[in-house]
Write a protein that holds these residues in place. Structure first.
Motif, mmCIF file in Angstrom:
data_model
loop_
_atom_site.group_PDB
_atom_site.id
_atom_site.type_symbol
_atom_site.label_atom_id
_atom_site.label_comp_id
_atom_site.label_asym_id
_atom_site.label_seq_id
_atom_site.Cartn_x
_atom_site.Cartn_y
_atom_site.Cartn_z
ATOM 1 N N PRO A 1 0.813 -1.232 0.000
ATOM 2 C CA PRO A 1 0.000 0.000 0.000
ATOM 3 C C PRO A 1 0.841 1.274 0.000
ATOM 4 O O PRO A 1 0.324 2.380 0.011
ATOM 5 N N LEU A 2 2.176 1.072 -0.038
ATOM 6 C CA LEU A 2 3.080 2.204 0.177
ATOM 7 C C LEU A 2 3.444 2.883 -1.140
ATOM 8 O O LEU A 2 3.575 2.218 -2.173
ATOM 9 N N THR A 3 3.670 4.206 -1.073
ATOM 10 C CA THR A 3 4.086 4.949 -2.282
ATOM 11 C C THR A 3 5.523 5.436 -2.144
ATOM 12 O O THR A 3 6.023 6.142 -3.007
ATOM 13 N N SER A 4 6.172 5.093 -1.028
ATOM 14 C CA SER A 4 7.596 5.419 -0.830
ATOM 15 C C SER A 4 8.299 4.153 -0.358
ATOM 16 O O SER A 4 7.656 3.141 -0.079
ATOM 17 N N CYS B 1 0.841 8.298 12.637
ATOM 18 C CA CYS B 1 1.820 8.392 11.532
ATOM 19 C C CYS B 1 2.096 7.039 10.896
ATOM 20 O O CYS B 1 3.058 6.898 10.139
ATOM 21 N N VAL B 2 1.265 6.041 11.199
ATOM 22 C CA VAL B 2 1.590 4.661 10.796
ATOM 23 C C VAL B 2 0.640 4.132 9.730
ATOM 24 O O VAL B 2 -0.587 4.184 9.896
ATOM 25 N N THR B 3 1.235 3.623 8.637
ATOM 26 C CA THR B 3 0.473 2.772 7.709
ATOM 27 C C THR B 3 0.679 1.344 8.213
ATOM 28 O O THR B 3 1.805 0.836 8.192
ATOM 29 N N TRP B 4 -0.382 0.731 8.702
ATOM 30 C CA TRP B 4 -0.276 -0.636 9.232
ATOM 31 C C TRP B 4 -0.450 -1.634 8.101
ATOM 32 O O TRP B 4 -1.329 -1.475 7.229
ATOM 33 N N VAL B 5 0.419 -2.644 8.102
ATOM 34 C CA VAL B 5 0.331 -3.756 7.136
ATOM 35 C C VAL B 5 0.326 -5.023 7.973
ATOM 36 O O VAL B 5 1.346 -5.421 8.546
ATOM 37 N N LEU B 6 -0.842 -5.631 8.132
ATOM 38 C CA LEU B 6 -0.988 -6.784 9.033
ATOM 39 C C LEU B 6 -1.057 -8.056 8.204
ATOM 40 O O LEU B 6 -1.991 -8.229 7.399
ATOM 41 N N LEU B 7 -0.060 -8.927 8.334
ATOM 42 C CA LEU B 7 -0.020 -10.160 7.531
ATOM 43 C C LEU B 7 -1.175 -11.057 7.946
ATOM 44 O O LEU B 7 -1.499 -11.183 9.130
ATOM 45 N N GLN B 8 -1.790 -11.695 6.963
ATOM 46 C CA GLN B 8 -2.963 -12.538 7.240
ATOM 47 C C GLN B 8 -2.559 -13.930 7.709
ATOM 48 O O GLN B 8 -3.382 -14.665 8.232
ATOM 49 N N ASP C 1 2.371 9.941 6.802
ATOM 50 C CA ASP C 1 2.925 8.805 6.026
ATOM 51 C C ASP C 1 4.354 8.505 6.469
ATOM 52 O O ASP C 1 5.167 7.994 5.694
ATOM 53 N N GLY C 2 4.631 8.810 7.736
ATOM 54 C CA GLY C 2 6.017 8.693 8.193
ATOM 55 C C GLY C 2 6.507 7.289 8.470
ATOM 56 O O GLY C 2 7.657 6.953 8.222
ATOM 57 N N LEU C 3 5.644 6.442 9.010
ATOM 58 C CA LEU C 3 6.066 5.083 9.398
ATOM 59 C C LEU C 3 5.229 4.033 8.690
ATOM 60 O O LEU C 3 4.085 4.292 8.273
ATOM 61 N N ALA C 4 5.802 2.861 8.569
ATOM 62 C CA ALA C 4 5.052 1.674 8.107
ATOM 63 C C ALA C 4 5.458 0.545 9.040
ATOM 64 O O ALA C 4 6.660 0.296 9.227
ATOM 65 N N VAL C 5 4.477 -0.066 9.678
ATOM 66 C CA VAL C 5 4.772 -1.148 10.623
ATOM 67 C C VAL C 5 4.104 -2.419 10.120
ATOM 68 O O VAL C 5 2.897 -2.438 9.858
ATOM 69 N N ILE C 6 4.898 -3.477 9.944
ATOM 70 C CA ILE C 6 4.350 -4.790 9.601
ATOM 71 C C ILE C 6 3.981 -5.477 10.906
ATOM 72 O O ILE C 6 4.821 -5.572 11.816
ATOM 73 N N GLY C 7 2.736 -5.897 11.010
ATOM 74 C CA GLY C 7 2.292 -6.648 12.187
ATOM 75 C C GLY C 7 2.186 -8.125 11.822
ATOM 76 O O GLY C 7 1.613 -8.470 10.785
ATOM 77 N N VAL C 8 2.761 -8.981 12.633
ATOM 78 C CA VAL C 8 2.669 -10.429 12.408
ATOM 79 C C VAL C 8 2.101 -11.059 13.680
ATOM 80 O O VAL C 8 2.689 -10.906 14.764
ATOM 81 N N LEU C 9 0.947 -11.714 13.547
ATOM 82 C CA LEU C 9 0.312 -12.347 14.705
ATOM 83 C C LEU C 9 1.043 -13.641 15.035
ATOM 84 O O LEU C 9 1.519 -14.348 14.132
#
Ligand SMILES: CCCCCNS(=O)(=O)c1cc(S(N)(=O)=O)ccc1C(=O)O
Ligand SMILES: [Zn+2]
Length: 227
Positions: free
Chosen positions: A70-73, A176-183, A126-134
């Motif tokens: 989903p990121l543009t940078s 400031c976080v775009t969250w990307v949560l792995l399914q 749009d400063g941070l992107a955090v990958i969440g892994v359950l």
């Protein structure tokens, strides 16, 4: 524009974590696969920060980066850490259709394409992107055991994810976080998880839990990279 850290007139709060209601998540065909390139040699140190332990990385250059999805940078790897609970019944920060998990891994990246430092990046939406892994209870996870040297192996070839705009889940809760949560959850054994609860804070008290309560989704849309 500064990041809204409270519900002000011009913007609704975008706090994290949230309950991902999968039936309400909208498939977005424009979402591309994540591009993850980690150099394990950029790992610097593991540090107890009182409420958690962080594995920090050398983020002086773009040697370990996250982009696409989903990121543009492109976003530079900063650190990763975990959240857990007092028992295996809960401990994750994000919840899926009301189901809690025993822990959650957060891999924190900052937008090095647009901003000159991590600190500056945290001031922008749009400063941070955090990958969440359950994490789910299962077989002992050799990768977790040696995650520092094997971060590269955490990557799975095809991975699907949910994404939404949110915040830090610890103070100052910057939005400031775009969250990307792995399914796809990864496993950790109950014994491995028990080691987390053995960490102590500055007052030598055990860190038995460190997950933030759920926050209102407000008018936000959670997007899914798969149907
Ligand atoms: C304005 C200063 C913000 C500092 C945030 N740092 S961080 O690495 O993004 C972070 C994120 C998160 S979270 N759960 O990814 O929002 C938790 C802790 C930390 C930390 O500082 O250890
Ligand atoms: Zn976190």
């Amino acid at each position: 524009m500064g990041v809204c850290t409270s519900s002000t007139a011009q913007c609704l709060p975008r706090q994290s974590p949230i309950d991902i209601q999968t039936r309400r998540a909208k498939y977005d065909s424009s979402l591309k696969p994540l591009f993850i390139q980690y150099d394990p040699n950029t790992s610097k140190r593991i540090i107890n920060v009182g409420h958690c332990f962080n594995v920090e990385f050398d983020d002086s250059s773009d040697r370990s980066v996250l982009s696409e999805g989903p990121l543009t940078s492109h976003y530079r790897l900063r650190q990763f850490h975990f959240h857990w609970g007092t028992s295996d019944r809960d401990g994750s920060e994000h919840v899926i259709d009301g189901q809690t998990y025993p822990a959650e891994l957060h891999i924190v990246h900052w937008n090095s394409q647009r901003y000159s430092s991590f600190e500056e990046a945290t001031k922008h939406s749009d400063g941070l992107a955090v990958i969440g892994v359950l994490l789910k209870i299962g077989e002992p996870n050799p990768v977790l055991q040696n995650i520092i040297d094997n971060l590269d192996k955490v990557k799975t070839k095809e991975r699907t994810y949910w994404t939404y705009l949110g915040s830090l889940t610890t103070s100052p809760y910057s939005e400031c976080v775009t969250w990307v949560l792995l399914q796809e959850a990864i496993t950790i054994s109950s014994e491995q998880l028990q080691h987390f609860r053995g960490l102590q804070n500055e007052d030598e008290e055990f860190i038995l839990e460190n997950h933030r309560p759920l926050q209102p989704i407000e008018k936000r849309l959670v997007k899914s990279s798969c149907k």
